[in-house]
Design an enzyme around this catalytic site. Structure first.
Site, PDB file in Angstrom:
ATOM      1  N   SER A   8      45.480  40.723  36.617  1.00 33.59           N
ATOM      2  CA  SER A   8      45.399  39.381  37.196  1.00 33.59           C
ATOM      3  C   SER A   8      46.719  39.064  37.892  1.00 33.59           C
ATOM      4  O   SER A   8      47.767  38.967  37.251  1.00 33.59           O
ATOM      5  CB  SER A   8      45.137  38.354  36.093  1.00 33.59           C
ATOM      6  OG  SER A   8      45.486  37.069  36.586  1.00 33.59           O
ATOM      7  N   HIS A  33      42.229  41.258  40.007  1.00 35.42           N
ATOM      8  CA  HIS A  33      41.657  39.995  39.535  1.00 35.42           C
ATOM      9  C   HIS A  33      42.425  38.819  40.148  1.00 35.42           C
ATOM     10  O   HIS A  33      43.637  38.720  40.011  1.00 35.42           O
ATOM     11  CB  HIS A  33      41.738  39.958  38.004  1.00 35.42           C
ATOM     12  CG  HIS A  33      41.071  38.797  37.363  1.00 35.42           C
ATOM     13  ND1 HIS A  33      39.725  38.790  37.042  1.00 35.42           N
ATOM     14  CD2 HIS A  33      41.553  37.584  36.980  1.00 35.42           C
ATOM     15  CE1 HIS A  33      39.418  37.636  36.479  1.00 35.42           C
ATOM     16  NE2 HIS A  33      40.504  36.874  36.433  1.00 35.42           N
ATOM     17  N   ASP A  35      42.760  34.768  40.414  1.00 35.57           N
ATOM     18  CA  ASP A  35      42.430  33.520  39.724  1.00 35.57           C
ATOM     19  C   ASP A  35      42.550  32.323  40.648  1.00 35.57           C
ATOM     20  O   ASP A  35      43.653  31.919  41.032  1.00 35.57           O
ATOM     21  CB  ASP A  35      43.358  33.338  38.517  1.00 35.57           C
ATOM     22  CG  ASP A  35      42.987  34.269  37.375  1.00 35.57           C
ATOM     23  OD1 ASP A  35      41.790  34.305  37.024  1.00 35.57           O
ATOM     24  OD2 ASP A  35      43.882  34.953  36.853  1.00 35.57           O
ATOM     25  N   MET A  37      42.140  28.411  41.183  1.00 37.58           N
ATOM     26  CA  MET A  37      42.105  27.167  40.392  1.00 37.58           C
ATOM     27  C   MET A  37      42.296  25.964  41.300  1.00 37.58           C
ATOM     28  O   MET A  37      43.097  26.010  42.234  1.00 37.58           O
ATOM     29  CB  MET A  37      43.227  27.181  39.353  1.00 37.58           C
ATOM     30  CG  MET A  37      43.174  28.387  38.436  1.00 37.58           C
ATOM     31  SD  MET A  37      44.426  28.282  37.151  1.00 37.58           S
ATOM     32  CE  MET A  37      44.250  29.908  36.409  1.00 37.58           C
ATOM     33  N   HIS A  66      37.833  35.163  40.608  1.00 40.24           N
ATOM     34  CA  HIS A  66      37.416  34.309  39.491  1.00 40.24           C
ATOM     35  C   HIS A  66      37.597  32.849  39.894  1.00 40.24           C
ATOM     36  O   HIS A  66      38.713  32.342  39.943  1.00 40.24           O
ATOM     37  CB  HIS A  66      38.295  34.696  38.277  1.00 40.24           C
ATOM     38  CG  HIS A  66      38.019  33.897  37.043  1.00 40.24           C
ATOM     39  ND1 HIS A  66      38.860  33.929  35.940  1.00 40.24           N
ATOM     40  CD2 HIS A  66      37.017  33.048  36.709  1.00 40.24           C
ATOM     41  CE1 HIS A  66      38.375  33.142  34.999  1.00 40.24           C
ATOM     42  NE2 HIS A  66      37.265  32.586  35.439  1.00 40.24           N
ATOM     43  N   MET A  68      37.676  29.199  39.290  1.00 36.07           N
ATOM     44  CA  MET A  68      37.767  28.139  38.276  1.00 36.07           C
ATOM     45  C   MET A  68      37.864  26.834  39.034  1.00 36.07           C
ATOM     46  O   MET A  68      38.911  26.171  39.076  1.00 36.07           O
ATOM     47  CB  MET A  68      38.997  28.380  37.383  1.00 36.07           C
ATOM     48  CG  MET A  68      38.788  29.558  36.434  1.00 36.07           C
ATOM     49  SD  MET A  68      40.336  30.230  35.797  1.00 36.07           S
ATOM     50  CE  MET A  68      40.760  31.320  37.144  1.00 36.07           C
ATOM     51  N   MET A 139      35.577  34.190  28.775  1.00 38.51           N
ATOM     52  CA  MET A 139      36.944  33.652  28.679  1.00 38.51           C
ATOM     53  C   MET A 139      37.396  33.708  27.232  1.00 38.51           C
ATOM     54  O   MET A 139      36.763  33.126  26.351  1.00 38.51           O
ATOM     55  CB  MET A 139      36.996  32.198  29.159  1.00 38.51           C
ATOM     56  CG  MET A 139      36.948  31.980  30.660  1.00 38.51           C
ATOM     57  SD  MET A 139      38.122  32.924  31.651  1.00 38.51           S
ATOM     58  CE  MET A 139      39.707  32.480  30.932  1.00 38.51           C
ATOM     59  N   ASP A 172      38.649  38.024  29.596  1.00 43.45           N
ATOM     60  CA  ASP A 172      39.772  37.501  30.376  1.00 43.45           C
ATOM     61  C   ASP A 172      40.584  36.503  29.551  1.00 43.45           C
ATOM     62  O   ASP A 172      40.073  35.451  29.174  1.00 43.45           O
ATOM     63  CB  ASP A 172      39.208  36.822  31.639  1.00 43.45           C
ATOM     64  CG  ASP A 172      40.290  36.351  32.589  1.00 43.45           C
ATOM     65  OD1 ASP A 172      41.463  36.728  32.424  1.00 43.45           O
ATOM     66  OD2 ASP A 172      39.939  35.587  33.519  1.00 43.45           O
TER      67      ASP A 172
END
Ligand code: DX5
Ligand code: ZN
Length: 214
Positions: A8, A33, A35, A37, A66, A68, A139, A172
């Protein structure tokens, strides 16, 4: 099932992101990966499609994005155009009908679809979409930040999921040599790990350790 390691980049040094990605790529990473957000679904703001597009130019590894974010359906297109190969949406952020429709679109566009669930969301919430996804991302911390401690109850959740789901199971949050071993034994086969990999002196060794669970 082959165990894949997905570093990540949340834990990477963003002042030299290209070198950081090369570093994990050369050390045997299988996926990158990413992330994303939005400051709404989680209390942090990170990466948008612009950065995904930049990553696309510097690595041939699949980009495991991913999301979020609230209203993922509004942004999925932009992340695909930017070069995402795998898109994960949280079941807490989208209704089942919209999820299924989007999963169909992703399949037509040859993008792998994942569904994720928070530590306090039960497996029954994702059951209606298990037939629509390529993978589930469990998660094992509350999403928002790297470097948190693995929540032990995730092991049992992975076990229960493995009993009913034949696709890839990604885990994760809080992954290190010890928690990777437990997650793999429970049935996970993709390990997303940030701080353990990027903080390691020997990145190759860190990746091999979590892949082999030792
Ligand atoms: C958490 C992110 C994770 C995180 C993992 O919200 O989804 O991917 O970066 O970081 P570590 O491995 O440090 O827990
Ligand atoms: Zn993540």
């Amino acid at each position: 099932m082959k165990i894949k390691v997905a570093p990540s980049i949340l834990s990477a040094d963003f002042s030299c992101l290209a070198e950081e990605v090369k570093r994990v790529e050369n050390a045997g990473a299988d996926l990158i990966h990413v992330d994303v957000m939005d400051g709404h679904f989680v209390p942090n703001i990170t990466i948008g499609p612009l950065v995904v597009r930049a990553l696309r130019k510097i690595t041939a590894l699949p980009l495991d994005v991913h999301l979020m974010i609230e209203n993922p359906q509004k942004y999925v297109d932009r992340f695909i155009e930017a070069g995402s190969n795998m898109i994960t949406m949280h079941i807490e952020t989208i209704d089942v009908g919209s999820f299924k429709k989007l999963a169909g679109d992703l399949r037509n566009r040859k993008v792998l679809t994942g569904v994720s669930l928070n530590p306090d969301t039960g497996l029954e919430k994702i059951k209606p979409v298990l037939g629509d996804v390529d993978f589930v991302l469990v998660m094992s911390v509350f999403p928002g930040f790297g470097g948190q401690e693995f929540i032990q109850a995730s092991v049992e959740k992975i076990k229960q999921l493995r009993a009913i789901f034949k696709g890839d199971i990604s885990v994760d949050g809080g992954i290190n040599d010890n928690t990777a071993k437990q997650a793999i034994a429970a049935g996970a086969n993709i390990l997303a790990a940030g701080s353990y990999i990027f903080a390691a002196k020997d990145v190759k060794q860190a990746i091999e350790r979590i892949r082999h669970g030792n």
